[in-house]
Design a protein around this motif. Structure first.
Motif, PDB file in Angstrom:
ATOM      1  N   HIS A 100      86.007  38.521  88.001  1.00 32.68           N
ATOM      2  CA  HIS A 100      87.238  38.926  87.345  1.00 32.68           C
ATOM      3  C   HIS A 100      88.204  37.762  87.254  1.00 32.68           C
ATOM      4  N   ILE A 101      89.057  37.829  86.256  1.00 36.04           N
ATOM      5  CA  ILE A 101      90.090  36.810  86.133  1.00 36.04           C
ATOM      6  C   ILE A 101      91.025  36.920  87.330  1.00 36.04           C
ATOM      7  N   ALA A 161      87.760  49.800  84.763  1.00 31.36           N
ATOM      8  CA  ALA A 161      87.011  50.373  83.637  1.00 31.36           C
ATOM      9  C   ALA A 161      85.534  50.030  83.790  1.00 31.36           C
ATOM     10  N   ALA A 162      84.720  50.706  83.005  1.00 32.35           N
ATOM     11  CA  ALA A 162      83.289  50.427  82.898  1.00 32.35           C
ATOM     12  C   ALA A 162      82.626  50.284  84.270  1.00 32.35           C
ATOM     13  N   ASP A 166      83.240  48.581  86.848  1.00 36.17           N
ATOM     14  CA  ASP A 166      84.166  48.600  87.989  1.00 36.17           C
ATOM     15  C   ASP A 166      84.545  50.031  88.334  1.00 36.17           C
ATOM     16  N   LEU A 167      84.780  50.820  87.292  1.00 35.16           N
ATOM     17  CA  LEU A 167      85.113  52.226  87.498  1.00 35.16           C
ATOM     18  C   LEU A 167      83.932  52.948  88.147  1.00 35.16           C
ATOM     19  N   ARG A 168      82.743  52.660  87.623  1.00 39.99           N
ATOM     20  CA  ARG A 168      81.556  53.321  88.187  1.00 39.99           C
ATOM     21  C   ARG A 168      81.357  52.901  89.642  1.00 39.99           C
ATOM     22  N   GLN A 225      94.384  50.061  78.377  1.00 38.17           N
ATOM     23  CA  GLN A 225      94.609  51.411  78.906  1.00 38.17           C
ATOM     24  C   GLN A 225      95.170  52.307  77.803  1.00 38.17           C
ATOM     25  N   LEU A 247      82.672  53.883  75.634  1.00 37.78           N
ATOM     26  CA  LEU A 247      83.017  52.466  75.644  1.00 37.78           C
ATOM     27  C   LEU A 247      83.738  52.059  76.934  1.00 37.78           C
ATOM     28  N   PHE A 248      84.531  52.970  77.469  1.00 37.26           N
ATOM     29  CA  PHE A 248      85.277  52.597  78.674  1.00 37.26           C
ATOM     30  C   PHE A 248      84.568  52.948  79.975  1.00 37.26           C
ATOM     31  N   THR A 249      83.486  53.735  79.916  1.00 40.88           N
ATOM     32  CA  THR A 249      82.779  54.000  81.173  1.00 40.88           C
ATOM     33  C   THR A 249      81.439  53.288  81.223  1.00 40.88           C
ATOM     34  N   ASN A 250      80.802  53.142  80.072  1.00 37.11           N
ATOM     35  CA  ASN A 250      79.466  52.557  80.093  1.00 37.11           C
ATOM     36  C   ASN A 250      79.162  51.831  78.786  1.00 37.11           C
ATOM     37  N   PRO A 251      79.864  50.719  78.555  1.00 37.78           N
ATOM     38  CA  PRO A 251      79.636  50.003  77.292  1.00 37.78           C
ATOM     39  C   PRO A 251      78.237  49.399  77.263  1.00 37.78           C
ATOM     40  N   LYS A 308      77.398  43.353  76.969  1.00 34.64           N
ATOM     41  CA  LYS A 308      77.999  42.656  78.095  1.00 34.64           C
ATOM     42  C   LYS A 308      79.376  42.094  77.736  1.00 34.64           C
ATOM     43  N   GLU A 344      81.881  44.819  78.113  1.00 37.63           N
ATOM     44  CA  GLU A 344      82.061  45.054  79.548  1.00 37.63           C
ATOM     45  C   GLU A 344      82.985  43.990  80.154  1.00 37.63           C
ATOM     46  N   ILE A 379      86.707  44.486  78.815  1.00 41.21           N
ATOM     47  CA  ILE A 379      87.498  45.624  79.296  1.00 41.21           C
ATOM     48  C   ILE A 379      87.662  45.639  80.816  1.00 41.21           C
ATOM     49  N   THR A 380      86.803  44.914  81.529  1.00 43.89           N
ATOM     50  CA  THR A 380      86.979  44.870  82.974  1.00 43.89           C
ATOM     51  C   THR A 380      87.749  43.627  83.407  1.00 43.89           C
ATOM     52  N   GLY A 381      88.094  42.773  82.436  1.00 48.80           N
ATOM     53  CA  GLY A 381      88.896  41.591  82.776  1.00 48.80           C
ATOM     54  C   GLY A 381      88.104  40.502  83.473  1.00 48.80           C
TER      55      GLY A 381
END
Lengths: 240, 275
Positions: free
Chosen positions: A10-11, A83-84, A86-88, B231, B257-261, B264, B267, B270-272
């Motif tokens: 992560h950044i 999100a994605a 990380d959320l999982r 968000q 898209l926000f839970t399982n894109p 890569k 991903e 959106i996860t930074g």
């Protein structure tokens, strides 16, 4: 798909550290719970009430882990809005913690049976064959589930989910043979009931290990495989 | 497994959806092999995208990825840029927006646009909303009164301004100004609303009001929003398109898209993470 080292990228270095930390705590908790189950079964097999007491006391530490890890998950959700993958990860950790805590409870139950067994003369002749067998199998499942989590290994997770089926059938077989003992000799009813409780606990541990493995599949692939038959599960995992 | 799949669908259907007609959304906008050039540099590459009617579609991506350029193609705002050239097709209700015969002014009545910075005209609140009708030659007070009230109500602004309709719009707060601009845009009853970073200059509460408004408006309009705030995209949109370097990388329903894109790059964005 989630890759092994991806939460170090992560950044925000602070976010990396938070995810890393909660994951490490979960794995520590997993190690502790594995030990608790191992010790609980040993204390029963060796009629070692001292070791059993140790397990019962150790459950408090498991509970503390659960609370701490949940707090970390809440904090990450509130402050980072992951999100994605990380959320999982955060959701999977929160669920796995619950399963681990329940496994800890089963360890305590087995330890209580061990204390009882060590006091009962009648059980001194028991060989605990079924318990020995199933506990080996379940212990392996739990280890594999935790390894799969640590390594994000979907194949190992799938094997663990499938292994739960054979544990369930071994459990049914063991129950039948214990019922036969009781019918043959009513004096064994009390100690055999104790063994049944222990078997029940071990079977539950297998179920929780299976849940953990399902969460690994969810974490890595984003695939919800709860309540899916084994054949279908293999299909889904291969498709994705 | 079969029952499992059916249950998931049932859950999706049961979600609160003031999003217009039940059932699958129909396509409002369709882009086919759309390319955009500014002089010799290419800004968009082979965009293929279908935007559903009466849903909110969000474009996300880093600065310079082409999301605003793509948005501006829809109502031909790019025509105003020198050296700008578009090829491929962009269909609004099956009519090519870039067809020679299209009247651009008429197109922009059908496709309203709201920008990042609220841009009310230096007129009264009332005149701001009535503006679009007046330039269409509608001057009957009764009609104007009705449209102004209806539009301000739709923009969730009526209660706040009904007693000062004839005061200058410039005296309103930023959040109110942005809702006024939205009221002005919907007063002429467009089919599509383009929102280019509509809340990025607003405080969090005003932002939430705009987002709530978007949710209300999608029962009547097709909404396309460009946002830097992921968000926000996750909160307001039904569909999300992730763009990078002028290309459409991934387009899916927002939940997925926000839970399982799938990609890569999506991903990582959106996860930074580092790209």
């Amino acid at each position: 798909m989630l890759q092994q080292d991806s939460y170090k990228q992560h950044i925000s270095a602070q976010f990396n550290a938070e995810l890393e930390s909660v994951k490490n705590h979960l794995l520590e908790m997993g190690g502790l719970v594995e030990q608790q189950i191992g010790k609980a079964v040993d204390s029963l097999l060796n009629r070692d009430s001292g070791l059993a007491e140790e397990v019962i006391a150790g459950d408090e530490q498991v509970n503390d882990f659960e609370i701490r890890i949940d707090e970390e998950c809440f904090r990450i959700l509130a402050r980072r809005q992951p999100a994605a993958s990380d959320l999982r990860l955060v959701l999977a950790i929160s669920k796995v913690t619950t399963d681990l805590e329940r496994i800890g409870d089963e360890a305590s139950k087995i330890a209580r049976q061990a204390v009882k067994a060590s006091e009962e003369a009648a059980s001194s002749s028991a060989t605990f064959t079924e318990i020995r067998h199933i506990s080996n199998h379940v212990g392996e499942m739990l280890r594999h589930a935790l390894d799969a989590f640590a390594r994000l290994d979907v194949d190992m997770a799938v094997e663990t989910v499938i292994a739960d089926r054979s544990v369930d059938s071994e459990y049914a077989t063991a129950m039948r043979s214990l019922v036969t003992f009781m019918m043959e000799d009513p004096r064994t009813i009390s100690p055999v009931l104790g063994q049944m409780w222990t078997l029940r606990s071990l079977e539950r541990v297998g179920d929780h290990a299976c849940n953990i493995a399902e969460n690994v599949i969810y974490l890595v692939r984003g695939l919800d495989v709860r309540h899916v038959e084994p054949d279908e599960l293999i299909n889904q995992v291969e498709e994705k | 497994m079969q029952t499992h799949a059916i249950d998931i669908q049932a859950l999706k259907r049961d979600q609160p959806q003031p999003s217009g007609p039940a059932g699958p959304a129909e396509t409002s906008l369709r882009m086919e092999q759309l390319n955009l050039f500014y002089n010799n540099s290419q800004a968009l590459y082979d965009i293929n995208l279908e935007i559903p009617r009466q849903r909110v579609t969000a474009f996300i991506g880093p600065s310079g990825c082409g999301k605003s350029s793509l948005l501006r193609c829809i109502n031909r705002m790019n025509d105003l840029v020198d050296g700008c050239r578009v090829d491929g097709r962009l269909l609004l209700e099956n009519e090519d927006v870039y067809d020679r015969r299209v009247d651009v002014a008429a197109l922009r009545r059908r496709v309203g646009m709201v920008f990042q910075k609220p841009n009310p005209f230096p007129k009264s609140i009332y005149e701001n909303v009535a503006y679009g009708l007046r330039i269409q030659g509608i001057n009957k007070k009764r009609v104007l009164d009705e449209v102004v009230e209806k539009s301000l109500r739709a923009a969730a602004l009526w209660e706040e301004v009904k007693d000062r309709l004839h005061e200058s719009a410039l005296g309103m707060s930023g959040g109110q100004q942005q809702r006024l601009v939205i009221a002005r845009t919907i007063a002429v009853e467009p089919e599509v609303l383009l929102l280019d970073e509509p809340a990025s200059a607003l405080d969090p509460i005003s932002t939430l009001k705009i987002e709530e408004l978007i949710y209300e408006l999608k029962s009547r309009y097709t909404i396309v929003i460009v946002t830097h705030n992921m968000q926000q995209a996750a909160r307001v949109s039904d569909m999300t398109a992730f763009m990078y370097m002028g290309k459409l990388i991934e387009y899916d329903d927002t939940d997925t898209l926000f839970t399982n894109p799938e990609q890569k790059q999506t991903e990582d964005y959106i996860t930074g993470r580092y790209g």
